[in-house]
Scaffold this motif. Structure first.
Motif, short mmCIF file in Angstrom:
data_model
loop_
_atom_site.label_atom_id
_atom_site.label_comp_id
_atom_site.label_asym_id
_atom_site.label_seq_id
_atom_site.Cartn_x
_atom_site.Cartn_y
_atom_site.Cartn_z
N VAL A 606 0.86 -1.18 0.00
CA VAL A 606 0.00 0.00 0.00
C VAL A 606 0.90 1.23 0.00
CG1 VAL A 606 -1.82 1.27 1.21
CG2 VAL A 606 -1.76 -1.23 1.32
N PHE A 607 0.70 2.12 -0.97
CA PHE A 607 1.42 3.38 -1.02
C PHE A 607 0.45 4.49 -0.63
CE2 PHE A 607 4.81 2.21 -4.48
CZ PHE A 607 5.36 1.31 -3.59
N THR A 608 0.79 5.25 0.39
CA THR A 608 -0.07 6.36 0.79
C THR A 608 0.70 7.67 0.69
OG1 THR A 608 0.51 6.27 3.14
CG2 THR A 608 -1.30 4.86 2.40
N GLY A 609 -0.02 8.72 0.40
CA GLY A 609 0.60 10.04 0.31
C GLY A 609 -0.09 10.90 -0.72
N SER A 610 0.34 12.14 -0.81
CA SER A 610 -0.26 13.10 -1.72
C SER A 610 0.16 12.82 -3.15
CB SER A 610 0.16 14.52 -1.33
OG SER A 610 -0.22 14.81 0.00
N PRO A 611 -0.58 13.36 -4.13
CA PRO A 611 -0.16 13.20 -5.53
C PRO A 611 1.21 13.83 -5.77
CG PRO A 611 -2.42 14.02 -5.38
CD PRO A 611 -1.85 14.09 -4.01
N GLY A 612 1.94 13.27 -6.70
CA GLY A 612 3.21 13.85 -7.10
C GLY A 612 4.37 13.54 -6.19
N THR A 613 4.22 12.55 -5.30
CA THR A 613 5.32 12.22 -4.38
C THR A 613 6.13 11.02 -4.85
OG1 THR A 613 3.64 11.08 -3.03
CG2 THR A 613 4.30 13.27 -2.33
N GLY A 614 5.92 10.55 -6.05
CA GLY A 614 6.77 9.51 -6.62
C GLY A 614 6.25 8.09 -6.48
N LYS A 615 4.97 7.93 -6.15
CA LYS A 615 4.44 6.58 -5.92
C LYS A 615 4.51 5.72 -7.18
CE LYS A 615 0.49 8.15 -4.24
NZ LYS A 615 0.78 9.58 -4.10
N THR A 616 4.10 6.27 -8.32
CA THR A 616 4.13 5.49 -9.56
C THR A 616 5.56 5.15 -9.95
OG1 THR A 616 2.13 6.65 -10.28
CG2 THR A 616 3.34 5.44 -11.95
N THR A 617 6.47 6.10 -9.80
CA THR A 617 7.88 5.85 -10.15
C THR A 617 8.47 4.73 -9.31
OG1 THR A 617 8.18 8.16 -10.82
CG2 THR A 617 10.16 6.91 -10.28
N VAL A 618 8.21 4.77 -8.02
CA VAL A 618 8.75 3.73 -7.13
C VAL A 618 8.10 2.38 -7.44
CG1 VAL A 618 8.90 2.98 -4.72
CG2 VAL A 618 9.33 5.37 -5.32
N ALA A 619 6.80 2.38 -7.77
CA ALA A 619 6.15 1.12 -8.13
C ALA A 619 6.81 0.50 -9.36
CB ALA A 619 4.66 1.37 -8.40
N ARG A 620 7.15 1.33 -10.34
CA ARG A 620 7.80 0.82 -11.55
C ARG A 620 9.18 0.25 -11.22
NH1 ARG A 620 6.91 4.86 -14.23
NH2 ARG A 620 5.16 4.11 -15.49
N LEU A 621 9.94 0.94 -10.38
CA LEU A 621 11.27 0.44 -10.00
C LEU A 621 11.15 -0.83 -9.17
CD1 LEU A 621 12.99 3.83 -9.08
CD2 LEU A 621 13.36 2.45 -11.13
N TYR A 622 10.14 -0.90 -8.30
CA TYR A 622 9.93 -2.10 -7.47
C TYR A 622 9.68 -3.32 -8.35
CZ TYR A 622 7.78 -4.97 -3.76
OH TYR A 622 7.47 -5.98 -2.88
N GLY A 623 8.90 -3.15 -9.42
CA GLY A 623 8.68 -4.25 -10.35
C GLY A 623 9.97 -4.71 -11.01
N GLU A 624 10.80 -3.74 -11.39
CA GLU A 624 12.09 -4.10 -12.02
C GLU A 624 12.98 -4.84 -11.02
OE1 GLU A 624 14.20 -1.54 -14.75
OE2 GLU A 624 12.63 -0.02 -14.48
#
Length: 823
Positions: A606-624
């Motif tokens: 679960v990623f929580t936080g405001s928009p624009g804090t890098g959640k999508t970027t970290v999710a992509r790196l986590y998959g890699e």
């Protein structure tokens, strides 16, 4: 008789005791009038509040409706407390707290009245002694209720019309029980007819309710109603609604052109329909909810849906019985879902269905006897564990697939026939079960019976003929078949007994070794026994999704990807969490290689936080990272939101969620703003079906996909409570804090470096001040705001430098405080 006067004609033996003649006011005339007297009113406007205590006749000039106006400035225009006769009078009221015409007692006859008012109610009948006969009266009340019957009042309204009402057209409450005959109620803002409260009831014969800004008919709170030969159409909300132990009978009625549900009932309400047509509805024709809620329909027709919803929706333990009914020209016909929900259908026709004729899921039950299903994508679909019922003596014709049984559903089908299916007669997969007795498939373009995935289905005395791909296609360790036969026009058949020996010497039976996994007990001689001579790839219905892509492992190693993660601005706590997960997974892999047990690591986050804090970027790196460690096959990211998962009815929502999950196989399914799947005021929102589907997929395919749900902190805390299985599927929550001014400055510096710009003297200080003073409202986008700030600076820089005839290199690269956007 003079203008504005009242002439009293005495009647009865005691008239000699009273004065007679003309009176200047109605009040004066009523003061001397008694039972049996006639008050003839000259044309004019009378600003009086009248009260009738005697059985008098009050009438205006015959044939001159509107020439006599009773129009006081406030209060009730006319109160009737006796069995009087009132005719040819125009009533007006202006009091928002009082009716224009109030009947409190007696059985008065009200004929050819026009009530044109802006008051609480046009006509109000109040009290158990009030039983008026109201004929050919018109009510127009754009400020309130048209006709109100309450507190035990009753009476008959014949050939009356409510032409406009600011609230309900006809309101019955408090034990009122009127009868409406050939009345018209239209252009009401609210319900056309509303009956509510214990003991309240209404009988309507030959009435019409239309052009209503709300529901056409509402019955609620233990009220009852009977509508015979009535029409309800052109509403803005549901056509007919029942709630909380309401009871309604519809006989010979026509409900049509409804943008929402034609009939919606819930909370133990009971609806009985006969000879009734439900057509041209935008949502469900019948929408039936909650335990104890029941519908019994006989000789009814439900057809011509204008939306994308099932014609009959049954859920939450409700029950529906259809006898000699027709359902046709709809997206889906019968949808039964939730344990305890049930549909019983006898001698009925279901045809021209774009999707599924009968859908049974979530433990519901369907019983169909002597029914005919034709021209549908799927005849009947028993979807999941606990769902079942019986189809007996039913025919299914011209469909894609006759009957589908999946995910542990266990129906019983007896003496059913499927003719000319485009794909399969009976299709069982994904752990479906089912018992098929004396069923028949003729002219299938695919298989007759197609049972895959090792489903434990039982077939008894079934027969197939003229099936293009074969009569029976079974997976290994699949069904048990007894005395099943097929003609010889399809492929040759093979069989094997339950013990593995040959099936016997029946004509057309090949050696048992040619076909394994088919168990046939007592194969009949003559036509061939169950099976096909060659193995044909499994054929699935068109609406069952294929498996997702396989792809290749991610190209970058874990060290390189973690280095990319470390290069991100800020996010120190996030980086520590991801590294801790990565270390756990890597050590677990090495322990397994060493022959040791590895600790179980739940990878869903679960990623929580405001928009624009890098959640999508970290999710992509986590998959890699997971792909580089061999945990995921590809490591790709599939990003979805509510709009990608939630369809317009339950069937489409499950399919959309399955398709998104399949696209993410071998990688990460990232659900942004996941809390939108369960809004706080969700009611019957279909987002919860997406959650339920997702939870099951995460359990069934726990090693195939990593799921990350993301959104605002408070909203995600609520999201984790909507389904008991949601919180348990996610290992941990990672909070993405907002960027501070220094971190936003660093993002701008990175953007400038990447695009070959430089920050001029004092620009960094100006940016720090700018980000400190920038309002942090809901639209603030953190890292996104930093990038937008840089883009605005570049635009302002271009506007400034474009004015220079020969700009230098510094002019082309340096950004100054003046290039900052305005706050």
């Amino acid at each position: 008789m003079a203008q504005g006067t009242v002439q009293v004609t005495h009647g009865g033996s005691s008239r000699w005791r009273r004065r007679s003649g003309d009176y200047p006011t109605l009040t004066a005339a009523l003061a001397v009038a008694g039972d049996g007297d006639v008050l003839s009113i000259a044309p004019g406007t009378y600003r009086e509040n009248l009260v009738l205590h005697h059985a008098v006749t009050l009438r205006g000039p015959e044939g001159s409706l509107g020439s006599v106006r009773i129009a006081p400035l406030d209060g009730v225009a006319l109160t009737v407390r006796a069995s009087a006769v009132i005719q040819d009078i125009h009533l007006e009221g202006q009091d928002p707290t009082a009716p224009a015409l109030l009947v409190e007692d007696g059985s008065p006859e009200l004929t050819d009245l026009r009530v044109s008012t802006r008051s609480a109610a046009g006509i109000e009948v109040r009290g158990s002694g009030a039983r008026p006969l109201v004929r050919r009266c018109t009510v127009e009340n754009p400020a309130g209720i048209g006709i109100a019957v309450l507190d035990g009042g009753g009476g008959v309204f014949a050939d009356c019309e409510v032409v406009a009402a600011g609230q309900t057209g006809v309101s019955v409450r408090g034990g009122g029980r009127p009868r409406l005959e050939r009345c018209r109620i239209h252009h009401a803002t609210g319900a056309g007819i509303a009956v509510t409260g214990d003991g309240s009831g209404l009988e309507a014969l030959g009435c019409e309710v239309y052009e209503i800004k709300g529901a056409g008919v509402q019955i609620a709170a233990r009220a009852t109603a009977v509508l015979t030969d009535c029409a309800v159409h052109r509403t803005s909300a549901d056509g007919v609604t029942l709630d909380t132990d309401a009871v309604l009978t519809l006989a010979g009625c026509d409900i049509h052109d409804i943008p929402e549900n034609a009939v919606d009932l819930r909370s133990r309400s009971v609806l009985t329909l006969s000879r009734t047509s439900v057509r041209r509805f935008g949502r469900n024709g019948l929408s039936v909810w909650d335990p104890g809620t029941r519908v019994v329909a006989d000789s009814c027709e439900i057809h011509d849906s204008t939306g994308d919803y099932p014609a009959v929706w049954i859920s939450d333990g409700a029950g529906v019985s259809l006898d000699s009914c027709r359902v046709h020209d709809v997206p889906d016909a019968l949808f039964v879902l939730d344990r305890g929900s049930r549909v019983d259908v006898v001698d009925s026709d279901i045809s021209q269905v774009r999707n599924t004729a009968v859908s049974v899921s979530d433990g519901a039950t369907a019983q169909l006897d002597d029914c005919r299903i034709r021209e549908a994508a799927t005849g009947a679909w028993f979807r999941d564990h606990g769902s079942g019922g019986t189809l007996a003596n039913c025919s299914i014709d011209s469909v894609q697939t006759g009957v589908i049984v999946t995910k542990g559903a266990d129906p019983a089908l007896e003496r059913c026939t499927v003719t000319s299916p485009a794909e399969a007669g009976f299709y069982v997969s994904a752990g479906g079960r089912g018992t098929f007795t004396a069923c028949r498939v003729t002219g299938s373009a695919g298989f007759g019976f197609h049972v895959i995935d090792g489903c434990r289905t039982s077939l008894h005395r079934c027969h197939t003929e003229r099936c293009a791909r074969g009569g029976y296609e079974f997976a290994e360790d699949g069904p048990v078949a007894e005395d099943c036969t097929s003609d010889e026009s399809g492929p040759r058949l093979a069989a094997r007994s339950a013990s593995g020996a040959g099936a016997g010497s029946g004509a057309g039976v090949a050696a048992a070794g040619e076909r394994t996994g088919i168990r046939t007990v007592s194969a009949a001689p003559g036509p061939a026994a169950v099976g096909t001579a060659e193995r044909v790839p499994a054929q699935r219905p068109a609406d069952e999704p294929d498996s997702g892509p396989t792809g290749q492992p991610a190209a970058r190693g874990s060290v390189e990807v973690l280095g990319h993660l470390d290069a991100l601005v800020g996010l120190d706590s996030v980086k520590r969490e991801v590294r801790a997960l990565t270390d756990m997974i890597e050590v677990g892999r090495r322990r397994l290689q060493a022959g040791l047990k590895a600790a179980s690591v739940r990878r869903h986050l679960v990623f929580t936080g405001s928009p624009g804090t890098g959640k999508t970027t970290v999710a992509r790196l986590y998959g890699e990272i997971l792909a580089s460690l061999g945990v995921l096959e590809r490591g790709h990211l599939v990003e979805v939101s509510r709009v990608d998962l939630v369809g317009e009815h339950i069937g489409s929502t499950a399919i959309r969620t399955q398709e998104a999950f399949d696209r993410a196989r071998g990688g990460v399914l990232f659900i942004d703003e996941a809390y939108a799947l369960a809004p706080e005021d969700s009611g019957r929102d279909f987002g919860r079906e997406a959650i339920d589907t997702l939870v099951k997929l995460m359990e069934d395919h726990r090693d195939a996909v990593v799921v990350i749900v993301a959104g605002y902190t408070a909203e995600m805390d609520r999201f984790l409570t909507v389904n008991p299985g949601v919180a348990s599927r996610f290992s941990r929550t990672i909070t993405f804090g907002d960027y501070g001014p220094e971190e936003l400055l660093r993002i701008v510096e990175q953007q400038a470096e990447e695009h070959e710009y430089l920050l001029g003297e004092k620009t960094s200080d100006a940016l720090l001040t700018y980000f400190t003073d920038l309002p942090k409202g809901p639209a603030f986008g953190n890292g996104r705001t930093a990038r937008q700030t840089f883009e605005s600076m570049v635009e302002r820089h271009a506007g400034r430098v474009a004015q220079l005839s020969e700009p230098s290199k510094d002019d082309l690269t340096l950004l100054y405080p003046a290039d900052l956007p305005d706050l």
